[in-house]
Scaffold this active site. Structure first.
Site, mmCIF file in Angstrom:
data_model
loop_
_atom_site.group_PDB
_atom_site.id
_atom_site.type_symbol
_atom_site.label_atom_id
_atom_site.label_comp_id
_atom_site.label_asym_id
_atom_site.label_seq_id
_atom_site.Cartn_x
_atom_site.Cartn_y
_atom_site.Cartn_z
ATOM 1 N N LYS A 1 0.844 -1.212 0.000
ATOM 2 C CA LYS A 1 0.000 0.000 0.000
ATOM 3 C C LYS A 1 0.874 1.256 0.000
ATOM 4 O O LYS A 1 0.658 2.183 -0.781
ATOM 5 C CB LYS A 1 -0.936 0.002 1.222
ATOM 6 C CG LYS A 1 -1.843 -1.219 1.309
ATOM 7 C CD LYS A 1 -2.773 -1.158 2.507
ATOM 8 C CE LYS A 1 -2.090 -1.260 3.845
ATOM 9 N NZ LYS A 1 -1.418 -2.556 4.113
ATOM 10 N N ARG B 1 -9.947 0.288 8.467
ATOM 11 C CA ARG B 1 -9.568 -1.092 8.722
ATOM 12 C C ARG B 1 -10.658 -1.876 9.445
ATOM 13 O O ARG B 1 -10.459 -3.048 9.747
ATOM 14 C CB ARG B 1 -8.333 -1.109 9.621
ATOM 15 C CG ARG B 1 -7.024 -1.281 8.870
ATOM 16 C CD ARG B 1 -5.932 -0.927 9.862
ATOM 17 N NE ARG B 1 -4.750 -1.698 9.705
ATOM 18 C CZ ARG B 1 -3.618 -1.204 9.218
ATOM 19 N NH1 ARG B 1 -3.549 0.013 8.773
ATOM 20 N NH2 ARG B 1 -2.544 -1.956 9.174
ATOM 21 N N ARG C 1 11.823 -5.305 4.879
ATOM 22 C CA ARG C 1 11.518 -3.897 4.569
ATOM 23 C C ARG C 1 12.432 -2.921 5.318
ATOM 24 O O ARG C 1 12.767 -3.123 6.477
ATOM 25 C CB ARG C 1 10.071 -3.590 4.953
ATOM 26 C CG ARG C 1 9.765 -2.091 4.917
ATOM 27 C CD ARG C 1 8.328 -1.746 5.043
ATOM 28 N NE ARG C 1 7.657 -2.383 6.156
ATOM 29 C CZ ARG C 1 6.338 -2.431 6.275
ATOM 30 N NH1 ARG C 1 5.582 -1.883 5.351
ATOM 31 N NH2 ARG C 1 5.799 -3.027 7.307
ATOM 32 N N ARG D 1 14.401 0.993 10.099
ATOM 33 C CA ARG D 1 13.564 -0.229 10.127
ATOM 34 C C ARG D 1 12.496 -0.046 11.195
ATOM 35 O O ARG D 1 12.741 0.579 12.234
ATOM 36 C CB ARG D 1 14.408 -1.462 10.415
ATOM 37 C CG ARG D 1 15.452 -1.695 9.321
ATOM 38 C CD ARG D 1 15.783 -3.127 9.043
ATOM 39 N NE ARG D 1 16.770 -3.162 7.967
ATOM 40 C CZ ARG D 1 16.717 -3.982 6.914
ATOM 41 N NH1 ARG D 1 15.749 -4.859 6.801
ATOM 42 N NH2 ARG D 1 17.651 -3.945 5.982
ATOM 43 N N ARG E 1 -0.504 -9.245 13.181
ATOM 44 C CA ARG E 1 -1.081 -8.265 12.244
ATOM 45 C C ARG E 1 -1.911 -8.976 11.180
ATOM 46 O O ARG E 1 -2.969 -8.475 10.761
ATOM 47 C CB ARG E 1 0.043 -7.425 11.607
ATOM 48 C CG ARG E 1 0.586 -6.382 12.565
ATOM 49 C CD ARG E 1 1.978 -5.932 12.247
ATOM 50 N NE ARG E 1 2.103 -5.202 11.010
ATOM 51 C CZ ARG E 1 3.274 -4.868 10.460
ATOM 52 N NH1 ARG E 1 4.404 -5.205 11.059
ATOM 53 N NH2 ARG E 1 3.308 -4.197 9.333
HETATM 54 P P1 AP5 Z 1 4.827 -1.644 1.821
HETATM 55 O O1 AP5 Z 1 4.512 -0.809 0.642
HETATM 56 O O2 AP5 Z 1 5.584 -1.007 2.943
HETATM 57 O O3 AP5 Z 1 3.516 -2.378 2.363
HETATM 58 P P2 AP5 Z 1 2.243 -1.816 3.148
HETATM 59 O O4 AP5 Z 1 1.043 -2.467 2.577
HETATM 60 O O5 AP5 Z 1 2.269 -0.322 3.168
HETATM 61 O O6 AP5 Z 1 2.569 -2.451 4.559
HETATM 62 P P3 AP5 Z 1 2.469 -1.919 6.059
HETATM 63 O O7 AP5 Z 1 3.238 -2.880 6.913
HETATM 64 O O8 AP5 Z 1 2.862 -0.465 6.153
HETATM 65 O O9 AP5 Z 1 1.004 -2.090 6.359
HETATM 66 P P4 AP5 Z 1 0.378 -2.289 7.692
HETATM 67 O O10 AP5 Z 1 -1.013 -2.167 7.245
HETATM 68 O O11 AP5 Z 1 0.693 -3.475 8.493
HETATM 69 O O12 AP5 Z 1 1.062 -1.155 8.596
HETATM 70 P P5 AP5 Z 1 0.579 0.283 9.054
HETATM 71 O O13 AP5 Z 1 1.755 1.148 9.122
HETATM 72 O O14 AP5 Z 1 -0.604 0.713 8.262
HETATM 73 O O15 AP5 Z 1 5.639 -2.938 1.269
HETATM 74 C C1 AP5 Z 1 6.160 -3.913 2.176
HETATM 75 C C2 AP5 Z 1 7.551 -4.374 1.664
HETATM 76 O O16 AP5 Z 1 7.367 -5.109 0.437
HETATM 77 C C3 AP5 Z 1 8.509 -3.222 1.324
HETATM 78 O O17 AP5 Z 1 9.808 -3.600 1.690
HETATM 79 C C4 AP5 Z 1 8.395 -3.071 -0.209
HETATM 80 O O18 AP5 Z 1 9.604 -2.603 -0.786
HETATM 81 C C5 AP5 Z 1 8.089 -4.506 -0.634
HETATM 82 N N1 AP5 Z 1 7.191 -4.569 -1.808
HETATM 83 C C6 AP5 Z 1 6.144 -3.744 -2.105
HETATM 84 N N2 AP5 Z 1 5.534 -4.142 -3.244
HETATM 85 C C7 AP5 Z 1 6.212 -5.257 -3.666
HETATM 86 C C8 AP5 Z 1 6.069 -6.149 -4.774
HETATM 87 N N3 AP5 Z 1 5.094 -5.970 -5.692
HETATM 88 N N4 AP5 Z 1 6.923 -7.194 -4.887
HETATM 89 C C9 AP5 Z 1 7.910 -7.387 -3.955
HETATM 90 N N5 AP5 Z 1 8.101 -6.575 -2.888
HETATM 91 C C10 AP5 Z 1 7.263 -5.524 -2.737
HETATM 92 O O19 AP5 Z 1 0.037 -0.047 10.518
HETATM 93 C C11 AP5 Z 1 0.927 -0.355 11.589
HETATM 94 C C12 AP5 Z 1 0.122 -0.524 12.878
HETATM 95 O O20 AP5 Z 1 -0.570 0.710 13.191
HETATM 96 C C13 AP5 Z 1 -1.013 -1.577 12.819
HETATM 97 O O21 AP5 Z 1 -0.515 -2.878 13.132
HETATM 98 C C14 AP5 Z 1 -1.989 -1.042 13.868
HETATM 99 O O22 AP5 Z 1 -1.541 -1.357 15.164
HETATM 100 C C15 AP5 Z 1 -1.895 0.456 13.675
HETATM 101 N N6 AP5 Z 1 -2.877 1.002 12.712
HETATM 102 C C16 AP5 Z 1 -2.592 1.658 11.551
HETATM 103 N N7 AP5 Z 1 -3.719 2.042 10.941
HETATM 104 C C17 AP5 Z 1 -4.752 1.623 11.708
HETATM 105 C C18 AP5 Z 1 -6.168 1.703 11.586
HETATM 106 N N8 AP5 Z 1 -6.746 2.309 10.529
HETATM 107 N N9 AP5 Z 1 -6.931 1.135 12.561
HETATM 108 C C19 AP5 Z 1 -6.356 0.548 13.651
HETATM 109 N N10 AP5 Z 1 -5.003 0.428 13.823
HETATM 110 C C20 AP5 Z 1 -4.214 0.984 12.859
#
Ligand code: AP5
Length: 209
Positions: free
Chosen positions: A14, A89, A123, A154, A166
């Site tokens: 994302k 979410r 990542r 990281r 997660r």
């Molecule tokens: P990346 O683009 O970073 O993936 P992402 O989908 O953005 O992953 P996140 O881990 O950021 O999502 P998340 O939903 O767990 O975390 P968030 O910060 O929102 O890509 C991942 C890796 O893969 C990278 O290294 C990239 O280079 C690689 N990659 C990308 N595309 C690729 C491809 N096509 N092929 C190969 N490699 C690829 O949330 C963190 C925490 O915050 C949650 O656990 C929760 O506690 C809280 N939180 C956040 N939002 C909410 C909400 N709305 N409600 C409740 N809690 C929330």
């Protein structure tokens, strides 16, 4: 004001696609994960309320997230719509969003669970500009990030144990939202288990629909 939602499991790509979509659409990225990490770092009341949930890989309570989004959407740069990354979410978050902005497209980046662990555990990002990289799939250029302020960062929650929590949270609390949005006719699934550029092309096509 009309907005886009990037939807999908942790590590689906994302944030990676949001960076590209910002350039293509001109919409600002609104990542609840980034906002929460900034709040934790600044030790604000929101950060203190969220930290234990994030460390455990659990969802932060809806009321904390909805207040965060209401404040962010009131900022000037959000007047023409935004691109949500990692929000909503839960169904209550999506219901609250309906009263804040209209969503035209929900882009669901679909990636099987077995790919998620390797994506998340490899990542890293640039602390200068936030660009996301991967040890194997998308390494930073040998001369560093193009922003010129390269320093590797990281995330504390990018480890195998937290990824499993997660993913559980995603399947139990977030994936039911797919049906909710499908019923509204704005849900666009995209195969996220391919090269980053191919996925970007599919998302741009979906946004024309
Ligand atoms: P990346 O683009 O970073 O993936 P992402 O989908 O953005 O992953 P996140 O881990 O950021 O999502 P998340 O939903 O767990 O975390 P968030 O910060 O929102 O890509 C991942 C890796 O893969 C990278 O290294 C990239 O280079 C690689 N990659 C990308 N595309 C690729 C491809 N096509 N092929 C190969 N490699 C690829 O949330 C963190 C925490 O915050 C949650 O656990 C929760 O506690 C809280 N939180 C956040 N939002 C909410 C909400 N709305 N409600 C409740 N809690 C929330």
């Amino acid at each position: 004001m009309s907005s886009i939602v990037l939807f999908g499991p942790p590590g689906a790509g994302k944030g990676t696609q949001a960076e590209r979509m910002m350039q293509a659409t001109g919409l600002p990225q609104v990542s609840t994960g980034d906002m929460l990490r900034a709040a934790v770092k600044a030790d604000t009341p929101t950060g203190r309320a969220a930290k234990a949930y994030m460390d455990a890989g659990k969802l932060v309570p809806d009321e904390v997230i909805i207040d965060l989004i209401k404040d962010r959407i009131a900022e000037d740069d959000a007047a023409g719509g935004v691109m949500f990354d990692g929000f909503p979410r839960t169904v209550p978050q999506a219901e609250a969003l309906e009263s804040i902005t209209s969503v035209t497209h929900v882009i669901a980046i679909e990636v099987p669970d077995e790919r998620i662990v390797e994506r998340i555990c490899g990542r890293y990002s640039c602390s200068g500009c936030g660009s996301v990289f991967h040890d194997t799939f998308n390494p930073v250029p040998s001369n560093g990030c193009s922003c010129g302020n390269w320093a590797e960062k990281r995330r504390a929650d990018d480890n195998e144990e937290t990824v499993s929590s997660r993913l559980d949270a995603y399947h139990e609390q977030t994936s039911p939202l797919a049906e909710w949005y499908r019923g509204k006719g704005i849900f666009h699934p995209v195969d996220g288990d391919r090269a980053i550029d191919e996925i970007t092309g599919d998302i741009l096509d979906a946004l024309k629909a």
